[in-house]
Design an enzyme around this catalytic site. Structure first.
Site, PDB file in Angstrom:
ATOM      1  N   PHE A  68      10.745  -9.666  73.060  1.00 50.91           N
ATOM      2  CA  PHE A  68      11.515 -10.526  73.700  1.00 50.91           C
ATOM      3  C   PHE A  68      11.397 -11.982  73.176  1.00 50.91           C
ATOM      4  CE2 PHE A  68       7.760 -10.480  76.370  1.00 50.91           C
ATOM      5  CZ  PHE A  68       7.559 -11.806  76.440  1.00 50.91           C
ATOM      6  N   ARG A  83      12.473 -18.773  91.616  1.00 48.95           N
ATOM      7  CA  ARG A  83      13.050 -17.617  90.910  1.00 48.95           C
ATOM      8  C   ARG A  83      13.717 -16.765  91.744  1.00 48.95           C
ATOM      9  NH1 ARG A  83       8.218 -16.983  86.533  1.00 48.95           N
ATOM     10  NH2 ARG A  83       8.822 -18.497  84.872  1.00 48.95           N
ATOM     11  N   LYS A 142      13.962 -24.915  82.656  1.00 47.59           N
ATOM     12  CA  LYS A 142      14.691 -24.382  81.352  1.00 47.59           C
ATOM     13  C   LYS A 142      16.062 -24.570  81.188  1.00 47.59           C
ATOM     14  CE  LYS A 142      11.197 -20.553  81.302  1.00 47.59           C
ATOM     15  NZ  LYS A 142      10.863 -19.241  81.130  1.00 47.59           N
ATOM     16  N   GLU A 158      -0.495 -27.124  76.891  1.00 46.07           N
ATOM     17  CA  GLU A 158       1.009 -27.490  76.802  1.00 46.07           C
ATOM     18  C   GLU A 158       1.213 -28.876  77.118  1.00 46.07           C
ATOM     19  OE1 GLU A 158       2.001 -24.558  79.824  1.00 46.07           O
ATOM     20  OE2 GLU A 158       1.708 -23.052  78.463  1.00 46.07           O
ATOM     21  N   ASN A 189      14.741 -17.800  83.822  1.00 47.91           N
ATOM     22  CA  ASN A 189      14.088 -17.723  85.020  1.00 47.91           C
ATOM     23  C   ASN A 189      14.048 -19.006  85.636  1.00 47.91           C
ATOM     24  OD1 ASN A 189      12.321 -18.095  83.067  1.00 47.91           O
ATOM     25  ND2 ASN A 189      11.184 -16.380  83.480  1.00 47.91           N
ATOM     26  N   HIS A 235       9.480 -22.687  83.659  1.00 50.87           N
ATOM     27  CA  HIS A 235       8.221 -22.540  83.172  1.00 50.87           C
ATOM     28  C   HIS A 235       6.930 -23.296  83.897  1.00 50.87           C
ATOM     29  CE1 HIS A 235       4.843 -21.778  80.181  1.00 50.87           C
ATOM     30  NE2 HIS A 235       4.558 -23.176  80.628  1.00 50.87           N
ATOM     31  N   TYR A 276       5.022 -20.799  72.743  1.00 57.87           N
ATOM     32  CA  TYR A 276       5.137 -19.571  73.120  1.00 57.87           C
ATOM     33  C   TYR A 276       4.256 -18.546  72.021  1.00 57.87           C
ATOM     34  CZ  TYR A 276       8.278 -19.980  77.302  1.00 57.87           C
ATOM     35  OH  TYR A 276       8.791 -20.475  78.264  1.00 57.87           O
ATOM     36  N   THR A 280       7.967 -13.277  87.576  1.00 54.13           N
ATOM     37  CA  THR A 280       8.680 -13.657  86.233  1.00 54.13           C
ATOM     38  C   THR A 280      10.322 -13.407  86.272  1.00 54.13           C
ATOM     39  OG1 THR A 280       6.781 -13.329  84.879  1.00 54.13           O
ATOM     40  CG2 THR A 280       8.594 -13.314  83.785  1.00 54.13           C
ATOM     41  N   ARG A 303       2.751 -21.906  90.213  1.00 57.48           N
ATOM     42  CA  ARG A 303       3.028 -20.699  89.876  1.00 57.48           C
ATOM     43  C   ARG A 303       3.536 -19.900  91.121  1.00 57.48           C
ATOM     44  NH1 ARG A 303       3.450 -18.868  84.730  1.00 57.48           N
ATOM     45  NH2 ARG A 303       2.601 -16.846  85.326  1.00 57.48           N
TER      46      ARG A 303
END
Ligand code: UDP
Ligand code: MG
Length: 152
Positions: A57, A102, A9, A126, A112, A115, A49, A91, A85
């Protein structure tokens, strides 16, 4: 074999952490089958998203994700989706376990670092959004380790 979409990100790019985060995935054994630095458009952020559209948010998330380039990665490996993950951690950075990406690098909620697709359906959707041109097929070759590349 599974494939998953990972995004480094804007905060990972701005904090110059792309190499360190990518190294973790590579060291784990995940193979890069797609990789590019790119700006996410408002439209792409909205499609990516879409499930969060009604969340409080959402607007801030789209602003964040379009604020600076990201690195889009397609990673391949057995159980790649769940494995990534797990490596990412919870998160919010403050909640994420030490040892996760993270948990080790983040203490923010929105910012964070990574993704990762959360299911095979999400991964397929995606990957098609971020790599409409398709992915790269290739195999590891031990000849590169033994300085015998002229024999390729
Ligand atoms: N997010 C946020 N505030 C929240 C929840 C999520 O800013 O209260 C952001 C955060 O960047 C997160 C993304 O929205 O990574 C997507 O949320 P999701 O619940 O899908 O978390 P993830 O799957 O990324 O762990
Ligand atoms: Mg999610």
């Amino acid at each position: 074999m599974e494939r998953t979409l990972i995004l480094l990100k804007p905060d990972a790019v701005q904090r110059a952490l792309c190499g360190r985060v990518l190294t973790r995935f590579e060291e784990k054994g995940l193979k890069i089958v797609g990789m590019k630095l790119m700006h996410i458009s408002d439209e792409l952020a909205a499609r990516h998203y879409a499930q969060h559209k009604e969340r409080p948010f959402y607007a801030g998330l789209v602003r964040f994700m379009t604020s600076s380039p990201v690195v889009a990665l397609a990673l391949q490996g057995n159980g790649a989706i769940a494995m990534c993950r797990k490596m990412m951690g919870a998160t919010f950075g403050a909640d994420a376990e030490p040892g996760t990406i993270r948990g080790d690098f983040g203490s923010s909620r929105s910012f964070n670092l990574v993704h990762g697709s959360d299911s095979p359906e999400a991964a397929a959707r995606e990957l098609a959004l971020f790599f409409p041109e398709g992915l790269v097929e290739w195999d590891y070759q031990s000849t590169w380790i033994y300085d015998a590349s002229e024999e390729l």
